[in-house]
Design a protein around this motif. Structure first.
Motif, PDB file in Angstrom:
ATOM      1  N   SER A  70       2.381  18.467  17.106  1.00  3.77           N
ATOM      2  CA  SER A  70       1.307  19.223  15.842  1.00  3.77           C
ATOM      3  C   SER A  70       2.172  19.542  15.182  1.00  3.77           C
ATOM      4  N   THR A  71       2.771  20.325  14.793  1.00  2.00           N
ATOM      5  CA  THR A  71       3.295  20.495  13.728  1.00  2.00           C
ATOM      6  C   THR A  71       2.892  20.030  11.881  1.00  2.00           C
ATOM      7  N   GLY A  72       4.107  18.142  13.183  1.00  2.00           N
ATOM      8  CA  GLY A  72       3.696  17.284  11.531  1.00  2.00           C
ATOM      9  C   GLY A  72       2.090  17.130  11.633  1.00  2.00           C
ATOM     10  N   GLN A  73       1.145  16.269  12.517  1.00  2.00           N
ATOM     11  CA  GLN A  73       0.631  16.410  12.389  1.00  2.00           C
ATOM     12  C   GLN A  73      -0.552  17.602  11.425  1.00  2.00           C
ATOM     13  N   ALA A  74      -0.359  18.328  11.006  1.00  2.00           N
ATOM     14  CA  ALA A  74      -0.687  19.136  10.880  1.00  2.00           C
ATOM     15  C   ALA A  74      -0.664  19.521   8.540  1.00  2.00           C
ATOM     16  N   GLU A  75       0.855  18.940   9.301  1.00  2.00           N
ATOM     17  CA  GLU A  75       1.344  18.878   7.502  1.00  2.00           C
ATOM     18  C   GLU A  75       1.092  17.530   6.977  1.00  2.00           C
ATOM     19  N   ALA A  76      -0.001  16.573   7.752  1.00  2.00           N
ATOM     20  CA  ALA A  76       0.385  15.131   7.151  1.00  2.00           C
ATOM     21  C   ALA A  76      -1.037  15.524   7.053  1.00  2.00           C
ATOM     22  N   VAL A  77      -2.284  16.220   7.604  1.00  2.00           N
ATOM     23  CA  VAL A  77      -3.492  16.449   7.328  1.00  2.00           C
ATOM     24  C   VAL A  77      -3.773  17.322   6.101  1.00  2.00           C
ATOM     25  N   ARG A  78      -2.628  18.252   5.798  1.00  2.00           N
ATOM     26  CA  ARG A  78      -2.733  19.528   4.467  1.00  2.00           C
ATOM     27  C   ARG A  78      -2.654  18.191   3.622  1.00  2.00           C
ATOM     28  N   MET A  79      -1.355  17.221   3.546  1.00  2.00           N
ATOM     29  CA  MET A  79      -1.171  16.989   2.355  1.00  2.00           C
ATOM     30  C   MET A  79      -2.139  15.911   1.403  1.00  2.00           C
ATOM     31  N   ALA A  80      -3.066  15.271   2.982  1.00  2.00           N
ATOM     32  CA  ALA A  80      -4.212  14.121   2.634  1.00  2.00           C
ATOM     33  C   ALA A  80      -5.347  14.938   2.321  1.00  2.00           C
ATOM     34  N   ILE A  81      -5.245  16.246   2.013  1.00  2.00           N
ATOM     35  CA  ILE A  81      -6.538  16.591   1.845  1.00  2.00           C
ATOM     36  C   ILE A  81      -6.160  17.650   0.622  1.00  2.00           C
ATOM     37  N   ALA A  82      -4.841  17.938   0.056  1.00  2.00           N
ATOM     38  CA  ALA A  82      -3.882  18.284  -1.037  1.00  2.00           C
ATOM     39  C   ALA A  82      -5.013  17.291  -2.281  1.00  2.00           C
ATOM     40  N   ARG A  83      -4.246  15.694  -1.721  1.00  2.00           N
ATOM     41  CA  ARG A  83      -4.541  14.389  -2.112  1.00  2.00           C
ATOM     42  C   ARG A  83      -6.161  14.421  -2.743  1.00  2.00           C
TER      43      ARG A  83
END
Length: 128
Positions: A70-83
């Motif tokens: 769950s933490t890795g997925q949330a941080e992956a989503v965060r990076m994609a939204i930032a991009r």
């Protein structure tokens, strides 16, 4: 504007994000993001690039995420939204870059080696 497609990764999690103009609705794997990420810290991580750029209620975001925890997925989503926020407006980069949201975290789980119990751990040594 159209739909902007970006990918974010963290450990073994991969998030594909589709950003379009809307009312601020975020769906993750066809669920509301508050039900997919139940804890407040994970929800904060997902919303972090939107709050830093003051775009919480300006865009609809659809996310497909798989792999990892769950933490890795949330941080992956965060990076994609930032991009995606950087592609929408170039000035957002100066806000997101110092926070470290555009940097890919390269840390991965080290592989288990043969003849050993784990990546670093050895089997118990017996002298006699």
């Amino acid at each position: 504007m159209g739909v902007i497609h970006k990918i974010g990764r963290r450990k073994t999690a991969v998030a594909r994000v589709y950003v379009s103009e809307g009312t601020g609705q975020i769906t993750v794997n066809k669920k509301e993001f508050t039900t997919y990420f139940p804890t407040a810290t994970l929800q904060y991580k997902v919303l972090q690039p939107l709050t830093l750029t003051d775009n919480v209620e300006n865009f609809d975001i659809k996310v497909n995420v798989y792999g990892g925890g769950s933490t890795g997925q949330a941080e992956a989503v965060r990076m994609a939204i930032a991009r995606a926020m950087c592609e929408i407006e170039v000035e957002h980069r100066s806000v997101l870059k110092p926070e470290g949201l555009l940097t890919r975290d390269p840390r991965m789980v080290e592989r288990k080696k043969f003849g050993q119990k784990g990546a670093r751990k050895r089997f118990q040594f017996s002298k006699r």
